[in-house]
Design a protein around this motif. Structure first.
Motif, PDB file in Angstrom:
ATOM      1  N   ILE A 186       0.627  -1.244   0.045  1.00 36.86           N
ATOM      2  CA  ILE A 186       0.272   0.067   0.086  1.00 36.86           C
ATOM      3  C   ILE A 186       1.471   1.495   0.012  1.00 36.86           C
ATOM      4  O   ILE A 186       0.388   2.191  -0.778  1.00 36.86           O
ATOM      5  N   GLU A 187       1.713   1.243   1.271  1.00 41.41           N
ATOM      6  CA  GLU A 187       2.505   2.387   0.816  1.00 41.41           C
ATOM      7  C   GLU A 187       3.212   2.815  -0.404  1.00 41.41           C
ATOM      8  O   GLU A 187       3.373   4.032  -0.647  1.00 41.41           O
ATOM      9  N   GLU A 188       3.757   1.924  -1.220  1.00 43.93           N
ATOM     10  CA  GLU A 188       5.011   2.112  -2.232  1.00 43.93           C
ATOM     11  C   GLU A 188       3.443   2.186  -3.675  1.00 43.93           C
ATOM     12  O   GLU A 188       3.891   2.898  -4.636  1.00 43.93           O
ATOM     13  N   TYR A 189       2.519   2.067  -3.344  1.00 41.33           N
ATOM     14  CA  TYR A 189       2.182   2.341  -4.150  1.00 41.33           C
ATOM     15  C   TYR A 189       1.147   3.851  -3.962  1.00 41.33           C
ATOM     16  O   TYR A 189       1.456   3.849  -5.275  1.00 41.33           O
ATOM     17  N   THR A 190       0.625   3.943  -2.951  1.00 40.87           N
ATOM     18  CA  THR A 190       0.665   5.849  -2.870  1.00 40.87           C
ATOM     19  C   THR A 190       1.689   6.464  -3.425  1.00 40.87           C
ATOM     20  O   THR A 190       1.021   7.487  -3.569  1.00 40.87           O
ATOM     21  N   LYS A 191       3.252   5.736  -3.386  1.00 44.04           N
ATOM     22  CA  LYS A 191       3.925   6.385  -3.264  1.00 44.04           C
ATOM     23  C   LYS A 191       4.121   6.969  -4.677  1.00 44.04           C
ATOM     24  O   LYS A 191       4.326   8.019  -5.533  1.00 44.04           O
ATOM     25  N   THR A 192       3.920   5.654  -5.525  1.00 41.39           N
ATOM     26  CA  THR A 192       3.607   5.717  -6.951  1.00 41.39           C
ATOM     27  C   THR A 192       3.209   7.090  -7.563  1.00 41.39           C
ATOM     28  O   THR A 192       3.114   7.715  -8.125  1.00 41.39           O
ATOM     29  N   ILE A 193       1.575   6.666  -6.978  1.00 49.71           N
ATOM     30  CA  ILE A 193       0.864   7.254  -8.042  1.00 49.71           C
ATOM     31  C   ILE A 193       0.854   9.262  -7.577  1.00 49.71           C
ATOM     32  O   ILE A 193       0.412  10.175  -8.621  1.00 49.71           O
ATOM     33  N   ALA A 194       2.021   9.543  -6.446  1.00 46.33           N
ATOM     34  CA  ALA A 194       1.722   9.962  -5.670  1.00 46.33           C
ATOM     35  C   ALA A 194       2.718  10.931  -6.674  1.00 46.33           C
ATOM     36  O   ALA A 194       2.935  12.543  -6.854  1.00 46.33           O
ATOM     37  N   ASP A 195       4.224  10.399  -6.881  1.00 49.78           N
ATOM     38  CA  ASP A 195       4.992  10.992  -7.296  1.00 49.78           C
ATOM     39  C   ASP A 195       4.741  11.278  -9.268  1.00 49.78           C
ATOM     40  O   ASP A 195       5.188  12.090 -10.086  1.00 49.78           O
ATOM     41  N   GLN A 196       3.727  10.274  -9.417  1.00 47.83           N
ATOM     42  CA  GLN A 196       2.997  10.627 -11.187  1.00 47.83           C
ATOM     43  C   GLN A 196       2.395  11.518 -11.222  1.00 47.83           C
ATOM     44  O   GLN A 196       1.969  11.802 -12.331  1.00 47.83           O
ATOM     45  N   GLN A 197       1.833  11.444  -9.824  1.00 48.58           N
ATOM     46  CA  GLN A 197       0.876  13.033 -10.218  1.00 48.58           C
ATOM     47  C   GLN A 197      -0.209  12.357 -10.511  1.00 48.58           C
ATOM     48  O   GLN A 197      -1.012  13.200 -11.291  1.00 48.58           O
ATOM     49  N   ASP A 198      -0.455  10.969 -10.082  1.00 51.67           N
ATOM     50  CA  ASP A 198      -1.454  10.284 -11.403  1.00 51.67           C
ATOM     51  C   ASP A 198      -3.250  10.657 -10.531  1.00 51.67           C
ATOM     52  O   ASP A 198      -3.422   9.498  -9.396  1.00 51.67           O
ATOM     53  N   LEU A 199      -3.768  11.656 -10.743  1.00 50.82           N
ATOM     54  CA  LEU A 199      -5.345  12.106  -9.798  1.00 50.82           C
ATOM     55  C   LEU A 199      -5.743  10.901 -10.303  1.00 50.82           C
ATOM     56  O   LEU A 199      -6.584   9.750  -9.287  1.00 50.82           O
TER      57      LEU A 199
END
Length: 137
Positions: free
Chosen positions: A40-53
């Motif tokens: 979960i932590e890795e996923y949220t970091k990835t989508i936040a870094d990619q700014q995948d709204l």
């Protein structure tokens, strides 16, 4: 478990302040991580870094609604069912929480840690890692 007081105005115009509870069990966390293909932590970091709204909004909604429930008075159970989820999803309390988590990154981090806290602690303590068993052997 994450307990959060939400202040909102209901559909009758009444201002309310209520405590709401959110929790994911170990099986729920494992299923979610299997679905995401990562932690979960890795996923949220990835989508936040990619700014995948779109992915961020979908994940936020999913985690809120899948973790919402009601704790029994004796503390032995945490009840979740489609009716409770639907009632919460269409409440102003849900709308307030969604907006709070979207705009307050610190609260969002606490929410994420809180809902999966017990499951994560048990997995780390017992070093539980999901394994795929080859049934052909």
């Amino acid at each position: 478990m994450f307990k959060h007081n939400i202040k909102y105005t209901d559909f009758n115009g009444i201002e309310r302040s209520e405590d709401f509870y959110f929790h994911l069990s170990t099986p729920e966390v494992i299923r979610l991580e299997a679905k995401l293909g990562t932690g979960i932590e890795e996923y949220t970091k990835t989508i936040a870094d990619q700014q995948d709204l779109p992915s961020l909004l979908e994940f936020l909604e999913d985690i809120i609604l899948s973790s919402y429930g009601k704790k029994t008075t004796d503390g032995k159970s945490f009840i979740k069912n489609p009716q409770l989820r639907t009632e919460f999803e269409y409440s102003q309390a849900y709308a307030e929480l969604f907006e709070e988590l979207l705009l307050n990154h610190e609260l969002a981090a606490k929410f994420g840690q809180g809902v999966a806290e017990t499951a994560k602690h048990k997995r780390e303590k017992n070093k539980v890692e999901p394994k795929i068993v080859d049934s052909d052997k």
